[in-house]
Design a protein around this motif. Structure first.
Motif, PDB file in Angstrom:
ATOM      1  N   ASP A   1       0.833  -1.213   0.000  1.00 10.95           N
ATOM      2  CA  ASP A   1       0.000   0.000   0.000  1.00 10.95           C
ATOM      3  C   ASP A   1       0.863   1.257   0.000  1.00 10.95           C
ATOM      4  O   ASP A   1       0.580   2.220  -0.719  1.00 10.95           O
TER       5      ASP A   1
ATOM      6  N   GLN B   1       2.524   1.710  -3.427  1.00 12.04           N
ATOM      7  CA  GLN B   1       1.540   2.187  -4.408  1.00 12.04           C
ATOM      8  C   GLN B   1       1.215   3.667  -4.195  1.00 12.04           C
ATOM      9  O   GLN B   1       1.065   4.410  -5.166  1.00 12.04           O
ATOM     10  N   ARG B   2       1.125   4.089  -2.949  1.00 12.86           N
ATOM     11  CA  ARG B   2       0.874   5.518  -2.684  1.00 12.86           C
ATOM     12  C   ARG B   2       2.020   6.375  -3.213  1.00 12.86           C
ATOM     13  O   ARG B   2       1.790   7.433  -3.800  1.00 12.86           O
TER      14      ARG B   2
ATOM     15  N   ILE C   1       4.162   5.599  -5.704  1.00 13.10           N
ATOM     16  CA  ILE C   1       4.145   5.552  -7.165  1.00 13.10           C
ATOM     17  C   ILE C   1       3.038   6.439  -7.731  1.00 13.10           C
ATOM     18  O   ILE C   1       3.219   7.111  -8.751  1.00 13.10           O
ATOM     19  N   ASN C   2       1.891   6.466  -7.071  1.00  9.11           N
ATOM     20  CA  ASN C   2       0.738   7.206  -7.587  1.00  9.11           C
ATOM     21  C   ASN C   2       0.774   8.707  -7.314  1.00  9.11           C
ATOM     22  O   ASN C   2      -0.056   9.444  -7.831  1.00  9.11           O
ATOM     23  N   GLN C   3       1.735   9.149  -6.507  1.00  4.68           N
ATOM     24  CA  GLN C   3       1.863  10.582  -6.258  1.00  4.68           C
ATOM     25  C   GLN C   3       2.281  11.288  -7.545  1.00  4.68           C
ATOM     26  O   GLN C   3       3.034  10.741  -8.348  1.00  4.68           O
ATOM     27  N   GLU C   4       1.821  12.511  -7.720  1.00  3.50           N
ATOM     28  CA  GLU C   4       2.235  13.305  -8.876  1.00  3.50           C
ATOM     29  C   GLU C   4       3.757  13.464  -8.900  1.00  3.50           C
ATOM     30  O   GLU C   4       4.409  13.306  -9.922  1.00  3.50           O
TER      31      GLU C   4
ATOM     32  N   ALA D   1       7.050  -0.255 -12.325  1.00  5.63           N
ATOM     33  CA  ALA D   1       6.298   1.008 -12.300  1.00  5.63           C
ATOM     34  C   ALA D   1       7.108   2.119 -11.636  1.00  5.63           C
ATOM     35  O   ALA D   1       7.139   3.258 -12.127  1.00  5.63           O
TER      36      ALA D   1
ATOM     37  N   ARG E   1       8.463   5.480 -13.558  1.00  7.50           N
ATOM     38  CA  ARG E   1       8.179   6.845 -13.094  1.00  7.50           C
ATOM     39  C   ARG E   1       9.440   7.680 -13.031  1.00  7.50           C
ATOM     40  O   ARG E   1       9.398   8.891 -13.232  1.00  7.50           O
TER      41      ARG E   1
ATOM     42  N   ASN F   1       2.431  -1.039 -20.363  1.00  4.17           N
ATOM     43  CA  ASN F   1       3.607  -0.335 -19.852  1.00  4.17           C
ATOM     44  C   ASN F   1       4.856  -0.654 -20.672  1.00  4.17           C
ATOM     45  O   ASN F   1       5.684   0.230 -20.911  1.00  4.17           O
TER      46      ASN F   1
END
Length: 146
Positions: free
Chosen positions: A11, A14-15, A17-20, A53, A57, A88
């Motif tokens: 979790d 993933q947080r 990786i998903n940040q701008e 991922a 990024r 991807n």
């Protein structure tokens, strides 16, 4: 924060990786967590996918591709996971100028999960890149209709 289970680590990764935007410290934290998770289960395609991922990024495409290919080899799960990996890998191939491979990867993603707007849009973009605007428009219209 105290991470008690592998899911807590997943979790958190993933947080990040998903940040701008994420910091170098957050990237280092995510790499550490992923290395730990991969050492727990070397056969988990999901952990390899997350490593790919994170590297993607950071625009570390060669290493990212390595981890996505490993995830693809290990994946025995849903078409959605296989499609995401192919999508991807298509993005990486596009970034590195390998247009034919990129089209093949995006095409595979659309076969595995028909109706996915992102995958259709990626196909349209690739056909623009190879100089085929008519086919690009067809794919973009599919994306809009999905």
């Amino acid at each position: 924060m105290d991470y008690k289970t592998p899911q807590d680590l997943i979790d958190r990764v993933q947080r990040i990786i998903n940040q701008e935007v994420f910091t170098a410290e957050e990237a280092t934290e995510a790499y550490s967590m992923l290395e730990y998770l991969i050492n727990l289960d070397r056969q988990c395609s999901g952990f390899c996918f997350l490593m790919g991922a994170l590297l993607m990024r950071e625009k570390r495409y060669g290493l990212s591709e390595h981890w996505y290919l490993r995830a693809l080899d290990l994946c025995d799960e849903s078409n959605a996971e296989l499609a995401a990996i192919n999508n991807n890998l298509g993005f990486i191939a596009e970034q590195e100028g390998r247009r034919e491979e990129s089209l093949a990867r995006f095409s595979k993603a659309t076969e595995l999960v028909p109706g996915n707007t992102e995958f259709y849009n990626n196909m349209g973009t690739q056909f623009v890149n190879v100089g085929d605007p008519k086919t690009a428009i067809d794919w973009c219209e599919k994306a809009l209709a999905a």
